[in-house]
Design a protein around this motif. Sequence first.
Motif, PDB file in Angstrom:
ATOM      1  N   ALA A 359       0.846  -1.195   0.000  1.00  0.00           N
ATOM      2  CA  ALA A 359       0.000   0.000   0.000  1.00  0.00           C
ATOM      3  C   ALA A 359       0.880   1.243   0.000  1.00  0.00           C
ATOM      4  O   ALA A 359       2.097   1.151   0.130  1.00  0.00           O
ATOM      5  N   MET A 360       0.264   2.389  -0.111  1.00  0.00           N
ATOM      6  CA  MET A 360       1.055   3.625  -0.165  1.00  0.00           C
ATOM      7  C   MET A 360       1.994   3.706   1.027  1.00  0.00           C
ATOM      8  O   MET A 360       3.131   4.122   0.920  1.00  0.00           O
ATOM      9  N   PRO A 393     -16.297   9.600  -8.928  1.00  0.00           N
ATOM     10  CA  PRO A 393     -16.133   8.380  -8.119  1.00  0.00           C
ATOM     11  C   PRO A 393     -14.966   8.417  -7.145  1.00  0.00           C
ATOM     12  O   PRO A 393     -14.891   7.569  -6.275  1.00  0.00           O
ATOM     13  N   TRP A 394     -14.047   9.356  -7.298  1.00  0.00           N
ATOM     14  CA  TRP A 394     -12.901   9.357  -6.409  1.00  0.00           C
ATOM     15  C   TRP A 394     -13.092  10.255  -5.178  1.00  0.00           C
ATOM     16  O   TRP A 394     -12.274  10.273  -4.291  1.00  0.00           O
ATOM     17  N   SER A 396     -14.263  11.452  -1.669  1.00  0.00           N
ATOM     18  CA  SER A 396     -14.477  10.672  -0.446  1.00  0.00           C
ATOM     19  C   SER A 396     -15.859  10.906   0.152  1.00  0.00           C
ATOM     20  O   SER A 396     -16.013  11.512   1.213  1.00  0.00           O
ATOM     21  N   ALA A 411     -11.042   6.414  -0.803  1.00  0.00           N
ATOM     22  CA  ALA A 411     -10.017   7.076   0.012  1.00  0.00           C
ATOM     23  C   ALA A 411      -8.715   7.121  -0.743  1.00  0.00           C
ATOM     24  O   ALA A 411      -8.554   6.465  -1.775  1.00  0.00           O
ATOM     25  N   VAL A 412      -7.799   7.905  -0.226  1.00  0.00           N
ATOM     26  CA  VAL A 412      -6.480   7.969  -0.844  1.00  0.00           C
ATOM     27  C   VAL A 412      -5.804   6.617  -0.665  1.00  0.00           C
ATOM     28  O   VAL A 412      -6.128   5.870   0.247  1.00  0.00           O
ATOM     29  N   GLY A 413      -4.882   6.331  -1.577  1.00  0.00           N
ATOM     30  CA  GLY A 413      -4.088   5.117  -1.405  1.00  0.00           C
ATOM     31  C   GLY A 413      -4.693   3.884  -2.013  1.00  0.00           C
ATOM     32  O   GLY A 413      -4.045   2.857  -2.082  1.00  0.00           O
ATOM     33  N   GLY A 414      -5.958   3.960  -2.437  1.00  0.00           N
ATOM     34  CA  GLY A 414      -6.541   2.809  -3.102  1.00  0.00           C
ATOM     35  C   GLY A 414      -7.271   1.882  -2.165  1.00  0.00           C
ATOM     36  O   GLY A 414      -7.454   2.183  -0.983  1.00  0.00           O
ATOM     37  N   PRO A 415      -7.712   0.753  -2.709  1.00  0.00           N
ATOM     38  CA  PRO A 415      -8.658  -0.102  -1.989  1.00  0.00           C
ATOM     39  C   PRO A 415      -8.139  -0.681  -0.682  1.00  0.00           C
ATOM     40  O   PRO A 415      -8.942  -0.976   0.202  1.00  0.00           O
TER      41      PRO A 415
ATOM     42  N   ARG B  43      -3.419  12.962  -6.537  1.00  0.00           N
ATOM     43  CA  ARG B  43      -4.260  11.752  -6.646  1.00  0.00           C
ATOM     44  C   ARG B  43      -4.075  10.855  -5.420  1.00  0.00           C
ATOM     45  O   ARG B  43      -4.941  10.058  -5.085  1.00  0.00           O
ATOM     46  N   LEU B  44      -2.921  10.978  -4.808  1.00  0.00           N
ATOM     47  CA  LEU B  44      -2.643  10.232  -3.571  1.00  0.00           C
ATOM     48  C   LEU B  44      -2.981   8.749  -3.693  1.00  0.00           C
ATOM     49  O   LEU B  44      -3.538   8.141  -2.776  1.00  0.00           O
ATOM     50  N   GLY B  45      -2.619   8.182  -4.822  1.00  0.00           N
ATOM     51  CA  GLY B  45      -2.735   6.736  -4.972  1.00  0.00           C
ATOM     52  C   GLY B  45      -4.121   6.226  -5.267  1.00  0.00           C
ATOM     53  O   GLY B  45      -4.334   5.016  -5.295  1.00  0.00           O
ATOM     54  N   ARG B  46      -5.077   7.102  -5.484  1.00  0.00           N
ATOM     55  CA  ARG B  46      -6.420   6.610  -5.800  1.00  0.00           C
ATOM     56  C   ARG B  46      -6.389   5.881  -7.142  1.00  0.00           C
ATOM     57  O   ARG B  46      -5.598   6.201  -8.027  1.00  0.00           O
ATOM     58  N   GLY B  47      -7.271   4.946  -7.301  1.00  0.00           N
ATOM     59  CA  GLY B  47      -7.285   4.133  -8.509  1.00  0.00           C
ATOM     60  C   GLY B  47      -7.899   4.878  -9.684  1.00  0.00           C
ATOM     61  O   GLY B  47      -8.679   5.823  -9.527  1.00  0.00           O
ATOM     62  N   VAL B  49     -10.411   5.342 -12.870  1.00  0.00           N
ATOM     63  CA  VAL B  49     -11.835   5.002 -12.946  1.00  0.00           C
ATOM     64  C   VAL B  49     -12.288   4.732 -14.382  1.00  0.00           C
ATOM     65  O   VAL B  49     -13.397   4.241 -14.591  1.00  0.00           O
ATOM     66  N   ARG B 121       5.490   5.974  -3.775  1.00  0.00           N
ATOM     67  CA  ARG B 121       4.131   5.426  -3.827  1.00  0.00           C
ATOM     68  C   ARG B 121       3.082   6.500  -3.594  1.00  0.00           C
ATOM     69  O   ARG B 121       1.930   6.322  -3.958  1.00  0.00           O
ATOM     70  N   ARG B 126      -0.070   2.546  -4.794  1.00  0.00           N
ATOM     71  CA  ARG B 126       0.435   1.318  -4.180  1.00  0.00           C
ATOM     72  C   ARG B 126       1.147   0.463  -5.219  1.00  0.00           C
ATOM     73  O   ARG B 126       0.840   0.549  -6.410  1.00  0.00           O
TER      74      ARG B 126
END
Lengths: 533, 787
Positions: A359-360, A393-394, A396, A411-415, B43-47, B49, B121, B126
């Motif tokens: 993860a991040m 969609p991104w 929060s 959230a930041v950092g992904g799933p 973007r702080l690592g968001r996926g 879309v 990262r 990630r």
Amino acid sequence: MSDVQRSFNRTRKSSGPRRRVRRGGGCGLWFAFPVLVLFLVMGVWAVWTTRDTHSMARLIPAGQRYEVYVDDFLERRGHMAESRVWELVDEQWPLHEAPELLMGNFGLPDWVLNNVLFGLCHVSGSDLASFSDPLFVTRMSRVGVLIERLRFLVPYIAEDYAGGLRLRAIPEAGLFYAVRGRILMVSPARTALIRALTLAESDALSDAALERGAKSMGTEDLTCHVRPRDGETLAAPFEEVRVGIRLGTDGARLSCHGDLRPAWRDRLGPLLAHAHPGPLPAPIDGLCMVSANMGLLLPEIWGGVNQALGDEIDLNVWRERALAVSRTEQYDFAPLLSAMVAEMGPEMRLSWHGIDQYAMLPVPELVGIFEAPDETLATLFASAAEASEGAPPWVSLPRYDAEKRLFWVPAVGGPSIEATAALAGNALLLSTSRTIAEELAGQSMAGEALPQQGNVYVRVKPHASVLALLEAARQFAELGVLRGYTVESLDAMAAPWLAWAERVEEAAAVAGHDEGKITFSLRLSMRQGEPEA
Amino acid sequence: MRFVVLCAVLSLAAGGAGALEAGASKVEITAPVGTPLNGYGDRLGRGSVSKHDPLWSRALYLSDGSTAVFIVNTDLCLINPGLRARVLELRPEAVPAEHVILTATHTHSGQGAMIPHLPFRVVSGRFMPEVLEATAQGIARSMHEAYRNRRRAALGFGTAKQLVLSRNRRVKDGPIDTQVGVILVEDADGEAIALVTNFAAHPTSVPEEDHYAFSADYPGFYYNELERLATPGCVAMFLNGAQGNQTIANPEDKGGWERTESVGRLLAIRAKEVANGLTCGDAVLRLAQATLELPPTLAESFLPREAFLQTLEINDLLLTFFPGEACVEIGLEMRRRALEHGYTAQFSVGLANDYLIYFVPRPLYPAFTYESSQNYYGPGIADWLYRGFSGLMSRGTPEADPGPLEPPDVRDVENGLHIVLAGNSYAQGVQRGRAFGEDLRARFRERVVGPVRSGALKPSTGMWSFWPDWLDPTALALPAMGMAFRPLLASLGDEVFSELEGIADGAGLPFDAVWLLQNAGRLTEMGDTGPLFTTPLCTMVAVVGERAGAEGLLVARNLDWPHAEYPVIAEVRPESGQPFVQAGFSWNAGVFTGMNAAGLVLCAGRSAKADALGMEGIAVEFVLRELLQEAATVDEAKARLRGIEAPRGYYVMAAGVDKAGEAQAFVVEYGPEASVRAPEEGLLLGLSPASPLCDDSASLRYARAAEMLAGAEASGSGELADVLFDAERGQAEAAQIWSGSTRHSVIFEPLARRMYVSFPKADGSPGDFVAVSPAAVAAPVEESSDE
């Protein structure tokens, strides 16, 4: 060639060895008679002097602060010494020598030891702080008593008149002992020994109490009863604690029973009022798992714990802080969280799945499954998710997939850092990782019942846990931000912990409460075979 | 629109080279939706879309019979070492690993998730090993297909000018690279195999609403348009240039995706026009590469110490591959040098093989811009790149490292050291760095690293507010602080800047480390964490005219400094300007106490009532350093000192002769405004007791000095020495002229061009004076006096 079958019959004189009839043998009886008499007298003396004249209980003070029962020590010490549990004890600790000590003979031949440590051994004392007055009491065999009678042959045993109590002292070992009948009493504290020898009957343990104590051992190798005073740090909440230990080759078992003091019953009342031992669902597999049912909803547990902690720590402060953090610029999650938490329980399972190293930032992956009214929560989630209508969609904001019954907040950092809830049956699954939540949401959330009954069940896989933590720490060390450690020094520091953890397959504990009595049992399973290189 | 084809080269292979073979291919490498994107920190690592348009790996195989190379362009933000290593493992074995040139277009909408290293990262998301593997497989497949498609080929290259497709993103009307470079590869039938375009601009034009969509950005539109214009089967390739501070313009005044499309389309049209004018022929390839040690950096925990540089020569064309984002100034300078060496064209290709972030030229280093702050290898990185590439070029003479410089001339003096710093300012810096390298490194560790590591300087805002104590902030905070202090360099002249570079190189320290050390006082005060490192308290006295007796002008000063230092007399002999002598410490390039050959004396002090130092205001000690080299008279000094905006609380005593040759002395006090104070009755005190800057201790010190000098009609050096060494009993240390904090005492005889320097003895008592003359070219005059 034919076989020849021979028959032997010891009853047939003809087939036995021919006995020679001794003629004119009267002279031999002259010598034999005094010897026989002598032997007879000695025998009578031996039987007389080694007769079991004293009750063991009568020589043990009642109301000792601690008592330890070990039955048939010499029989048990073999498997106790062979237990792999001792591998977990650091070499620097005195206990590391325990297997050697257990199998040692204290400088005595086996046959002597077999006759001195015979049957039940009882250790008790009144000093729980420094253990200065332990009194060891056991029953010797007749031979053991006779051996003790030959103490004059041993130069380092001194007589200690002690006002007629006839103690013996072994100055080199700092020990005193006394023998009454077949009872051997040993103590490093002379006063403890004198007190035991001069007990009034009313001050001594009763035979029934001793028998109860011995029976309480069950299959344990060792049982200990501790009776702390009110306010004493050790086992403070309890009036009495009974601890049993059973050591096996591949593990160990510790069981405890404690009787809560009235004050603590009051203090823990809100937390334990509805807690009775019952079936618990198996927790979700992970590195560290908890399954609990205190008979309370989560907010009630929170309140109960808060009261139990007393004035020093106020959990409500933490709750407020957590809620404050949840009030973001985009959305105030506090009402949603409060409403959700209010429905959670009483059955709950928590699992630390591990650490997402990629993860991040390395983040722990946590999962919880809570008994909860899913329809109520579905309505709550759907309502909350209305805030995200039309939002990219991104952002929060709360999101709800009614079909999958999945609720999450981007959230930041992904799933793997995305708080997610899933509904299934009468359960609410919460996870810090959307990936894990989606994976588990497809499975049945009803866990099979554990074989043990209780209120809280905890299971830990130490090796995998240490590996996960070490890997995360190593990433920080590689970056140079782990204070005080380089990768090399971190590995060096972790090596003994890793080696230690590698020997343990898992540790599992279950605790329960019933009417002011707390039961706790811990099972330590050692890994089969040699640790991996 | 106008464009000019600068050159179209038909060149035959030189002896030994065989017929040119070439093949090209493209393979889509877009990762699954949900994968984080790389490029923007917000973007702080968001996926991701969605996918707006596909991402490609486009490979060109070239072989002249003796040299085979792959040029690969990928629609990624960057090439990281892990990806490169995996691609090299998967490459066609016919081409050596070091002959693979792997570049990224730098689209900020390509997949991330391929960098395992923690600090990256935050931007790239990630780490997903499966994404790295799939991307590497895709890139390798494009290489394999290009290799399988190889056939007899011919090649031509040319350039055109563009003025409207790009702009400087930092400076309005700032420099841009107007060149569009084109390489056309055709097969034997004249069908285009590939067309490679080199153009410098950031692909950061994806509209906000698709911030989380995959896109190749304007190169994607360029591919489509060029492949539409070209013969079927032509693979359009794009090599981004020195685009550090370049972005796309808006040639058709459009918004959103239309702007992106228009730049891509126009670029393709321009490239096709160039290609249409090219005649292709055989080509000789020359590939050169080297792994070179980089200048030291404060970011060593997350950036490499070595870099892989490549050049590819195709006949007279030179391609230089930068492992990061070079600013356009560097690209243009690289081209100038290449053309000077006889190449007919040069393409700078950025984001090749690795990612060392930004490279900015020296003049931009102090600028407070994103590019400058992300330049981690010091202000000399451009020179380092030029040297590195020159060593790979077959034409011209490789640029040597700065030649073997004179070793420092260091000798012992009473209780200290004397060093002669000769040559240009860089050489002087190197000499200082070499002589005191160990001490400089120790001071840096003690004054900068120590407080940072302890957390004493940790900010209480932003991410630092979440920073737990068990994490050591040093590895990340030091580079950040290096960035933060760079704007202060803007106030320095070239000479001092160059000297600082020399000090860093001589001591083997990162430039930012040396600069942070110079600013340790500010650093501490900004952290507001107590007196880790306080600035000097001083006592300065000047007597002028008859009051100075036969000497005509005398200046005396004590420098008080709470930390033990390595006392040094630095005798500076610059190539131009005035030689001067500085009394100070091993590490300080600025001047607190000094005199030049013209007899100009400059001494700086700072009041205890001064404001805390911030990031504003020029560093006075560096102004004094420049003045000593540049000025000959007190008039020049006064003009300059009055004009600067120094932090409140500083004061400077200047003495010497004016234009008319008269002895003069004055003090400039930096209060709300700079004010100048002249001597009263021939006596000039560093701080007037009436000054708002004067605190109680300073009042006592100066009152005592005035009292000691009051009786005599004239005071000589001896009387001034008595003042400097006075330790009046019963006073607090700060109120004593000579105290345990006094690091040097100096008496200047400006008219005689002589100064006497005393360093404290080991027991803390004043040492003997050493006489030094800045005019002396040879050894210092080493006379001891009993004063």
